[in-house]
Design a protein around this motif. Structure first.
Motif, PDB file in Angstrom:
ATOM      1  N   MET A 133       6.941 -23.114  -8.910  1.00 39.83           N
ATOM      2  CA  MET A 133       6.058 -23.990  -8.129  1.00 39.83           C
ATOM      3  C   MET A 133       5.034 -23.052  -7.498  1.00 39.83           C
ATOM      4  N   THR A 134       3.767 -23.419  -7.559  1.00 42.98           N
ATOM      5  CA  THR A 134       2.758 -22.480  -7.042  1.00 42.98           C
ATOM      6  C   THR A 134       1.565 -23.218  -6.462  1.00 42.98           C
ATOM      7  N   LYS A 135       0.886 -22.549  -5.551  1.00 40.94           N
ATOM      8  CA  LYS A 135      -0.264 -23.190  -4.899  1.00 40.94           C
ATOM      9  C   LYS A 135      -1.217 -22.104  -4.431  1.00 40.94           C
ATOM     10  N   LYS A 136      -2.482 -22.292  -4.775  1.00 34.98           N
ATOM     11  CA  LYS A 136      -3.512 -21.416  -4.217  1.00 34.98           C
ATOM     12  C   LYS A 136      -3.989 -22.038  -2.911  1.00 34.98           C
ATOM     13  N   LYS A 137      -4.572 -21.231  -2.044  1.00 30.93           N
ATOM     14  CA  LYS A 137      -5.057 -21.739  -0.758  1.00 30.93           C
ATOM     15  C   LYS A 137      -6.068 -22.875  -0.989  1.00 30.93           C
ATOM     16  N   ASP A 138      -5.926 -23.948  -0.262  1.00 26.09           N
ATOM     17  CA  ASP A 138      -6.821 -25.105  -0.337  1.00 26.09           C
ATOM     18  C   ASP A 138      -6.856 -25.762  -1.718  1.00 26.09           C
ATOM     19  N   GLU A 139      -5.866 -25.514  -2.529  1.00 33.75           N
ATOM     20  CA  GLU A 139      -5.815 -26.178  -3.846  1.00 33.75           C
ATOM     21  C   GLU A 139      -4.511 -26.950  -3.976  1.00 33.75           C
ATOM     22  N   GLU A 140      -4.400 -27.647  -5.119  1.00 36.55           N
ATOM     23  CA  GLU A 140      -3.183 -28.457  -5.303  1.00 36.55           C
ATOM     24  C   GLU A 140      -1.981 -27.617  -5.730  1.00 36.55           C
ATOM     25  N   LEU A 141      -0.844 -28.256  -5.579  1.00 34.15           N
ATOM     26  CA  LEU A 141       0.419 -27.611  -5.968  1.00 34.15           C
ATOM     27  C   LEU A 141       0.666 -27.880  -7.458  1.00 34.15           C
ATOM     28  N   HIS A 142       1.185 -26.905  -8.189  1.00 37.24           N
ATOM     29  CA  HIS A 142       1.500 -27.117  -9.606  1.00 37.24           C
ATOM     30  C   HIS A 142       2.917 -26.655  -9.892  1.00 37.24           C
ATOM     31  N   THR A 143       3.553 -27.307 -10.828  1.00 40.36           N
ATOM     32  CA  THR A 143       4.929 -26.922 -11.172  1.00 40.36           C
ATOM     33  C   THR A 143       5.098 -26.896 -12.701  1.00 40.36           C
ATOM     34  N   ARG A 144       5.933 -25.990 -13.192  1.00 38.18           N
ATOM     35  CA  ARG A 144       6.288 -25.951 -14.615  1.00 38.18           C
ATOM     36  C   ARG A 144       7.719 -25.425 -14.727  1.00 38.18           C
ATOM     37  N   CYS A 145       8.353 -25.739 -15.856  1.00 34.71           N
ATOM     38  CA  CYS A 145       9.781 -25.379 -15.994  1.00 34.71           C
ATOM     39  C   CYS A 145      10.164 -25.161 -17.464  1.00 34.71           C
ATOM     40  N   TRP A 146      10.864 -24.063 -17.723  1.00 35.14           N
ATOM     41  CA  TRP A 146      11.496 -23.859 -19.033  1.00 35.14           C
ATOM     42  C   TRP A 146      12.974 -24.195 -18.899  1.00 35.14           C
ATOM     43  N   ASP A 147      13.453 -25.078 -19.789  1.00 44.03           N
ATOM     44  CA  ASP A 147      14.893 -25.365 -19.805  1.00 44.03           C
ATOM     45  C   ASP A 147      15.419 -24.949 -21.176  1.00 44.03           C
ATOM     46  N   LEU A 148      16.231 -23.907 -21.210  1.00 52.18           N
ATOM     47  CA  LEU A 148      16.662 -23.351 -22.500  1.00 52.18           C
ATOM     48  C   LEU A 148      17.535 -24.332 -23.297  1.00 52.18           C
ATOM     49  N   ASP A 149      18.255 -25.211 -22.600  1.00 51.36           N
ATOM     50  CA  ASP A 149      19.073 -26.209 -23.320  1.00 51.36           C
ATOM     51  C   ASP A 149      18.162 -27.135 -24.126  1.00 51.36           C
ATOM     52  N   LEU A 150      17.036 -27.482 -23.511  1.00 52.30           N
ATOM     53  CA  LEU A 150      16.088 -28.368 -24.195  1.00 52.30           C
ATOM     54  C   LEU A 150      15.452 -27.657 -25.405  1.00 52.30           C
ATOM     55  N   ILE A 151      15.088 -26.397 -25.217  1.00 57.81           N
ATOM     56  CA  ILE A 151      14.473 -25.634 -26.326  1.00 57.81           C
ATOM     57  C   ILE A 151      15.474 -25.501 -27.473  1.00 57.81           C
ATOM     58  N   GLU A 152      16.716 -25.233 -27.100  1.00 53.41           N
ATOM     59  CA  GLU A 152      17.799 -25.093 -28.092  1.00 53.41           C
ATOM     60  C   GLU A 152      17.948 -26.390 -28.890  1.00 53.41           C
ATOM     61  N   LYS A 153      17.924 -27.514 -28.148  1.00 54.01           N
ATOM     62  CA  LYS A 153      18.161 -28.820 -28.763  1.00 54.01           C
ATOM     63  C   LYS A 153      16.996 -29.266 -29.648  1.00 54.01           C
ATOM     64  N   THR A 154      15.764 -29.062 -29.141  1.00 55.66           N
ATOM     65  CA  THR A 154      14.600 -29.600 -29.879  1.00 55.66           C
ATOM     66  C   THR A 154      13.984 -28.563 -30.811  1.00 55.66           C
ATOM     67  N   GLY A 155      14.271 -27.269 -30.552  1.00 61.86           N
ATOM     68  CA  GLY A 155      13.643 -26.204 -31.330  1.00 61.86           C
ATOM     69  C   GLY A 155      12.162 -26.074 -31.010  1.00 61.86           C
ATOM     70  N   LYS A 156      11.742 -26.679 -29.923  1.00 60.13           N
ATOM     71  CA  LYS A 156      10.303 -26.646 -29.570  1.00 60.13           C
ATOM     72  C   LYS A 156      10.094 -25.972 -28.217  1.00 60.13           C
ATOM     73  N   TRP A 157       8.936 -25.294 -28.083  1.00 61.57           N
ATOM     74  CA  TRP A 157       8.581 -24.662 -26.811  1.00 61.57           C
ATOM     75  C   TRP A 157       7.973 -25.737 -25.900  1.00 61.57           C
ATOM     76  N   SER A 158       8.801 -26.644 -25.387  1.00 60.67           N
ATOM     77  CA  SER A 158       8.261 -27.731 -24.545  1.00 60.67           C
ATOM     78  C   SER A 158       8.390 -27.326 -23.074  1.00 60.67           C
ATOM     79  N   LEU A 159       7.243 -27.081 -22.466  1.00 54.04           N
ATOM     80  CA  LEU A 159       7.215 -26.645 -21.067  1.00 54.04           C
ATOM     81  C   LEU A 159       7.165 -27.878 -20.167  1.00 54.04           C
ATOM     82  N   LEU A 160       8.223 -28.095 -19.410  1.00 50.48           N
ATOM     83  CA  LEU A 160       8.291 -29.299 -18.557  1.00 50.48           C
ATOM     84  C   LEU A 160       7.376 -29.154 -17.341  1.00 50.48           C
TER      85      LEU A 160
END
Ligand SMILES: Nc1ncnc2c1ncn2[C@@H]1O[C@H](COP(=O)(O)OP(=O)(O)OP(=O)(O)O)[C@@H](O)[C@H]1O
Ligand SMILES: [Mg+2]
Length: 494
Positions: free
Chosen positions: A117-144
């Protein structure tokens, strides 16, 4: 250069699930993994970093929160990519990164879910997540785009939170008390490791504050620079192309010269014996913590020698920095210099370890004070001062009418003491010594002079003088000029 023509190539994409498993096995420990994540916070100019280890069975987590500059959404997506930046790119002089991998490889070595989770001063908050179980299951680099809601983890103004969940490599599924104890031990090692590798960031006027489970981390200074009895030998500068390598040897005090607490503090994560040797820092961050780099073996009498080497990230390839930032190998051209400097430091350690010669200056008032001379090491030079706390001198000071005059005379004695004159005499030609030696006849030497000679020879050697230079200097100073043969024999003996 290889040209890509129609039909002369196939695209073979890496298999996501196998890549992920390989990335998990780069060989991080919990300590090196957390340090690699903290590197990013320091590079983002954070001055406060809060690390929390939360043990709560399957929902245990580790969070690393900083108040650094944060990232915009595009930056965050790039940051999450495996290989976010080419190792060949030029980095700014404060950046602690190199490979564009650390955040991901360090996190995956411990857990299966990495969220940012990250935020620059006076900007919006952004979030991203890697879940290895999901990558294992789908075989795709899907960044949540999600980030688990935890009330303690919020960014008010600016900064970044790295959250490690599904800690399969750290917490065993039994959640037993044995598992808990081993987890606590690992957390304690993280504390020790961070206070060591980041000690230069944790001290001084612009110190960064790192809290682990709300406890402020204290720096671990391997060189005991604040101890009066620590010797600072001459600092040297060498070059890697246009970049400066700084080498500063320290000789830690004999154990009788420091308090018990200081002695056990200096023990460090691996103990006195193992902490001897070179310490390599890259942009002030420690990579190697006490190693003779295969030049010498670790031995007991040399355990007081610790040598600081400073390099910059411009030398990453010549020093073979690894992804985990836990090794560095000096290039061949510098090895002879390291050998020479290492030998000087080891000789000095040997001497202090066996506690021979004149006492070093000490600041412990309770120690007995009946020695006459104190040996002082400053800027790589050795000189002697009278012990102004000698009981007889204190009494004299009380009794004489003009104690200022007495002390002026004592300073005069110090200034013109044969040793100090020897130490400061500008260098002279060695051939002259050989000319003049014919004038000396062998004269009987007293025990006292012999012992002073040994100390002086040792001190001059520690300051980097060669045998010939020492011989010349001593043979040109009263009272040692009578003892050419004995000095020569002593130099050969050492
Ligand atoms: N806490 C943070 N604050 C701001 N930016 C960050 C933070 N953590 C990571 N980043 C950004 O993400 C990028 C990728 O980080 P990562 O650790 O994967 O690689 P690196 O630091 O570039 O190189 P290395 O693999 O040597 O660590 C960083 O270069 C930085 O731009
Ligand atoms: Mg990094």
């Amino acid at each position: 250069m290889v040209l890509l023509l129609d039909n002369n190539y196939d695209i073979v994409e890496p298999l996501a699930s196998s890549i992920v498993q390989s990335l998990r096995s780069i060989g991080y420990s919990l300590e090196t993994a957390i340090a690699d994540i903290v590197d990013n916070s320091i590079a983002a100019n954070a001055n406060q970093i809060n690390i929390n280890f939360i043990w709560n069975k399957e929902i245990s987590y580790i969070s690393i929160q900083d108040n650094g500059m944060g990232m915009g959404e595009e930056e965050l997506k790039v940051a999450m990519r495996i290989g976010s930046m080419s190792p060949l790119s030029t980095r700014n002089s404060k950046d602690l990164g190199r490979f564009g991998m650390g955040l991901k490889t360090a996190a995956f070595s411990q857990c299966k879910r990495l969220s940012v989770m990250t935020k620059k001063k006076d900007e919006e908050l952004h979030t991203r997540c890697w879940d290895l179980d999901l990558i294992e299951k789908t075989g795709k680099w899907s960044l949540l785009k999600e980030f688990k809601e935890i009330s303690d983890l919020q960014i008010i103004e600016q900064g970044t939170i790295v959250l490690l969940e599904k800690l399969d490599r750290l917490i065993s599924e039994s959640y037993s008390s044995v598992a808990y104890n081993s987890y606590l031990k690992k957390v304690a090692s993280v504390e020790q490791h961070l206070s060591m590798v980041f000690h230069r960031f944790l001290e001084g006027p612009n110190a960064i504050q790192i809290y682990i489970n709300n406890m402020l981390l204290k720096p671990w200074d391997p060189f005991l620079v604040n101890e009066m009895a620590t010797q600072e030998l001459a600092i040297e500068q060498h070059y890697d192309n246009d970049y400066i390598i700084k080498i500063q040897p320290y000789i830690l005090p004999h154990h009788s010269k420091i308090s018990k607490d200081t002695y056990s503090y200096a023990d460090g994560p691996r103990g006195w014996h193992d902490q001897q040797g070179f310490y390599i820092y890259r942009n002030r961050r420690m990579l190697v913590s006490g190693s003779w780099l295969s030049i010498f073996r670790k031995e007991e009498p040399y355990k007081l020698a610790r040598i600081m080497i400073d390099i910059t990230s411009d030398m990453d390839f010549s020093w073979q920095i690894d992804i985990k930032k836990s090794t560095a190998r000096p290039p061949k051209y510098i090895l002879d210099e390291l050998k020479r400097i290492g030998k000087i430091a080891r000789d000095a350690s040997y001497k202090v370890y066996y506690h021979r010669g004149v006492r070093l200056i000490q600041n412990n008032a309770t120690q007995n004070n009946d020695h006459v001379w104190e040996q002082i090491h400053k800027h790589g030079k050795v000189f002697y001062k009278l012990n102004r706390a000698h009981p007889i001198l204190l009494k004299l000071n009380d009794e004489v009418d003009d104690y200022k005059l007495l002390n002026a005379y004592l300073s005069f004695i110090e200034e013109y003491s044969p040793f100090n004159l020897v130490s400061y005499t500008p260098s002279l030609k060695i051939e002259d010594t050989n000319q003049e030696k014919k004038n000396y006849n062998k004269v009987e030497i007293t025990e006292d002079i012999l012992s002073s000679l040994k100390d002086i020879i040792y001190a001059l050697k520690s300051s980097g003088y060669t045998g010939d230079q020492i011989l010349y200097r001593l043979c040109n100073s009263e009272p040692f000029n009578k003892y050419f043969e004995q000095i020569k024999a002593l130099l050969e003996e050492e």
